[in-house]
Design a protein around this motif. Structure first.
Motif, PDB file in Angstrom:
ATOM      1  N   SER A   2     -46.378 -11.781  44.987  1.00  0.00           N
ATOM      2  CA  SER A   2     -45.848 -13.094  45.306  1.00  0.00           C
ATOM      3  C   SER A   2     -46.912 -14.124  45.060  1.00  0.00           C
ATOM      4  CB  SER A   2     -45.371 -13.152  46.758  1.00  0.00           C
ATOM      5  OG  SER A   2     -46.473 -13.021  47.627  1.00  0.00           O
ATOM      6  N   GLY A  23     -43.323  -5.596  44.698  1.00  0.00           N
ATOM      7  CA  GLY A  23     -43.257  -6.499  43.554  1.00  0.00           C
ATOM      8  C   GLY A  23     -42.392  -7.717  43.793  1.00  0.00           C
ATOM      9  N   SER A  24     -41.927  -7.929  45.059  1.00  0.00           N
ATOM     10  CA  SER A  24     -41.093  -9.091  45.325  1.00  0.00           C
ATOM     11  C   SER A  24     -41.933 -10.232  45.846  1.00  0.00           C
ATOM     12  CB  SER A  24     -39.995  -8.732  46.333  1.00  0.00           C
ATOM     13  OG  SER A  24     -40.589  -8.390  47.575  1.00  0.00           O
ATOM     14  N   LEU A  27     -42.383 -17.886  44.437  1.00  0.00           N
ATOM     15  CA  LEU A  27     -43.370 -18.654  43.692  1.00  0.00           C
ATOM     16  C   LEU A  27     -43.501 -20.029  44.322  1.00  0.00           C
ATOM     17  CD1 LEU A  27     -45.166 -18.617  41.144  1.00  0.00           C
ATOM     18  CD2 LEU A  27     -43.261 -19.652  39.934  1.00  0.00           C
ATOM     19  N   ASP A  33     -39.008 -15.406  42.298  1.00  0.00           N
ATOM     20  CA  ASP A  33     -39.861 -14.266  41.967  1.00  0.00           C
ATOM     21  C   ASP A  33     -40.542 -14.521  40.637  1.00  0.00           C
ATOM     22  OD1 ASP A  33     -40.776 -11.691  41.055  1.00  0.00           O
ATOM     23  OD2 ASP A  33     -39.456 -10.789  42.557  1.00  0.00           O
ATOM     24  N   PRO A  34     -41.854 -14.266  40.521  1.00  0.00           N
ATOM     25  CA  PRO A  34     -42.525 -14.443  39.224  1.00  0.00           C
ATOM     26  C   PRO A  34     -41.867 -13.668  38.096  1.00  0.00           C
ATOM     27  CG  PRO A  34     -44.148 -14.139  40.955  1.00  0.00           C
ATOM     28  CD  PRO A  34     -42.803 -13.880  41.588  1.00  0.00           C
ATOM     29  N   ASP A  35     -41.225 -12.546  38.426  1.00  0.00           N
ATOM     30  CA  ASP A  35     -40.556 -11.759  37.395  1.00  0.00           C
ATOM     31  C   ASP A  35     -39.333 -12.481  36.811  1.00  0.00           C
ATOM     32  OD1 ASP A  35     -42.376  -9.749  37.599  1.00  0.00           O
ATOM     33  OD2 ASP A  35     -41.144  -8.466  38.881  1.00  0.00           O
ATOM     34  N   GLU A  36     -38.878 -13.538  37.471  1.00  0.00           N
ATOM     35  CA  GLU A  36     -37.737 -14.294  36.967  1.00  0.00           C
ATOM     36  C   GLU A  36     -38.154 -15.361  35.967  1.00  0.00           C
ATOM     37  OE1 GLU A  36     -36.011 -15.847  40.490  1.00  0.00           O
ATOM     38  OE2 GLU A  36     -35.164 -13.928  41.137  1.00  0.00           O
ATOM     39  N   CYS A  52     -51.608 -11.213  39.952  1.00  0.00           N
ATOM     40  CA  CYS A  52     -50.197 -11.407  39.605  1.00  0.00           C
ATOM     41  C   CYS A  52     -50.028 -11.135  38.118  1.00  0.00           C
ATOM     42  CB  CYS A  52     -49.755 -12.828  39.941  1.00  0.00           C
ATOM     43  SG  CYS A  52     -48.054 -13.199  39.429  1.00  0.00           S
ATOM     44  N   ASN A  54     -46.546 -10.725  35.865  1.00  0.00           N
ATOM     45  CA  ASN A  54     -45.094 -10.641  35.971  1.00  0.00           C
ATOM     46  C   ASN A  54     -44.478  -9.804  34.855  1.00  0.00           C
ATOM     47  OD1 ASN A  54     -45.166 -12.379  33.789  1.00  0.00           O
ATOM     48  ND2 ASN A  54     -43.776 -13.893  34.660  1.00  0.00           N
ATOM     49  N   ALA A  55     -43.151  -9.652  34.936  1.00  0.00           N
ATOM     50  CA  ALA A  55     -42.444  -8.779  33.999  1.00  0.00           C
ATOM     51  C   ALA A  55     -42.541  -9.287  32.569  1.00  0.00           C
ATOM     52  CB  ALA A  55     -40.977  -8.644  34.416  1.00  0.00           C
ATOM     53  N   ALA A  65     -47.426  -3.550  34.715  1.00  0.00           N
ATOM     54  CA  ALA A  65     -47.930  -4.415  35.779  1.00  0.00           C
ATOM     55  C   ALA A  65     -48.824  -3.642  36.750  1.00  0.00           C
ATOM     56  CB  ALA A  65     -46.769  -5.061  36.531  1.00  0.00           C
TER      57      ALA A  65
END
Length: 380
Positions: A2, A23-24, A27, A33-36, A52, A54-55, A65
């Motif tokens: 996060s 991993g949740s 931001l 979520d950084p993965d978004e 951090c 992200n995906a 990651a």
């Protein structure tokens, strides 16, 4: 993982990141979520270790990651510039000048020679304090490469389309200047008519290029005024008949009463000219033009005027319909620049309307565009 925010006394906000087991996280307290994120995000702490990853960063770099988290920045992200120099050693984010705030976007190389667009931001607790976070943005270059290829293709197409008429203009004018007395008046008239036609072709091409530039940059100006769509279609039909087309080939259906339509008459003429010319040149049989109030008002309210142009030719293959309004689409028959329908779509959408293509009842192609009706807000 996060990313949150904290505030140092008397200092601006500083991005803080931590790696969560699942991993949740969110931001900057935004619940994101950084993965978004669509671009790669890599954050390193004050020691240079990644907190951090992200995906999108994992996808772009092909580094997992869980392997990147906790690793030194230069090891997890071994970037080089186009001259083969190691980027982290070259930029030295944690050393060097204390007034630096980051690095502008540039092309760098990942292991294996893959290009990636990289920019960095250095976050400090105060203006000249030590670097607390290094935030790195990664973007794939494929989108930019597609844009560059499109520009290169546009330049090549324009160069090709200009070469033929300019060669003709140059050849005929040079011949007339050198041997004027040798030609009869009829021969001179024929050559000058050819020069005039080729000059018009160059003028149209330049106008198309200007339209594309304005559409792509969102600077297409519209001078709205009341437009009688039915009368405008009638003028274009008369123009085709005057140039030799059989009047019986056109069928105009206008459903009255039509609501008031405020649009740029020159731009609408450009749309109608292109659609009718396509139907005449590439279609067969009767060209039917329908003008009617829209039967399905737009969700945002207000009525529309709908115009359909249909022919009875072979139509457009199903697999090609998704590309009809893209640059350089010419269908099965060559000829032209392939820019006309791209410009038509840009003009219709600039008016707030929509345009679609499908199969006509007679089996040919059917183009349908709609225009919002009613006076502009500043006149109401």
């Amino acid at each position: 993982m996060s990313v949150g925010t904290s505030r140092a006394p008397g200092a601006p906000d500083v991005v803080r990141a931590r790696a969560d087991r699942d991993g949740s996280g969110d931001l900057g307290g935004l619940g994101l979520d950084p993965d978004e994120l669509p671009d790669g995000l890599v954050v390193a702490d004050e020691t240079g270790r990644i907190i951090c990853f992200n995906a999108a960063a994992a996808r772009i770099t092909a580094v997992r990651a869980d392997e990147a988290i906790g690793a030194p920045l230069e090891r997890a992200l071994p970037l080089e510039d186009l001259e083969g120099r190691r980027w982290w050693q070259l930029t030295d984010p944690y050393g060097g000048l204390a007034i630096r705030v980051g690095q502008p976007e540039r092309n760098l190389l990942l292991p294996g020679g893959r290009e990636v667009l990289v920019s960095a931001r250095y976050l400090r607790t105060h203006r000249t304090g030590p670097v607390r976070r290094v935030v790195v943005s990664l973007r794939d270059t494929e989108a930019r490469r597609r844009t560059e290829r499109s520009h290169a293709e546009l330049i090549a197409t324009v160069a090709h389309e200009l070469r033929s008429p300019l060669t003709s203009v140059k050849g005929f004018t040079a011949t007339l200047l050198a041997k004027w007395e040798r030609f009869t008046d009829d021969q001179k008239k024929l050559m000058l008519e050819t020069v005039d036609a080729d000059a018009n072709r160059v003028t149209r091409l330049i106008a198309e290029l200007l339209d594309i530039s304005r559409i792509d940059s969102g600077r297409l100006e519209l001078r709205r005024q009341p437009v009688d769509i039915g009368a405008a279609v009638g003028r274009h039909i008369q123009s085709h008949v005057a140039s030799g087309q059989d009047a019986g080939r056109f069928l105009l259906r206008v459903q009255q009463p039509l609501p008031d339509c405020w649009a740029d008459p020159d731009k609408i003429d450009q749309v109608l000219s292109n659609l009718l010319e396509n139907a005449v040149r590439h279609g067969e049989g009767t060209v039917t033009i329908g003008v009617a109030p829209s039967s399905s008002p737009r969700e945002r309210g207000g009525a529309e005027t709908a115009v359909t142009v249909s022919d009875e030719g072979p139509g457009i293959p199903e697999e090609s319909m998704g590309r009809v309004f893209t640059r350089f689409w010419r269908g099965s028959k060559r000829g032209g620049t392939g820019l006309g329908l791209y410009i038509v779509k840009g003009i219709v959408e600039a008016h707030g309307g929509t345009i679609t293509v499908g199969r006509a009842p007679g089996g040919g192609a059917q183009f349908r565009f709609t225009l919002p009706v009613g006076a502009p807000a500043y006149l109401q």
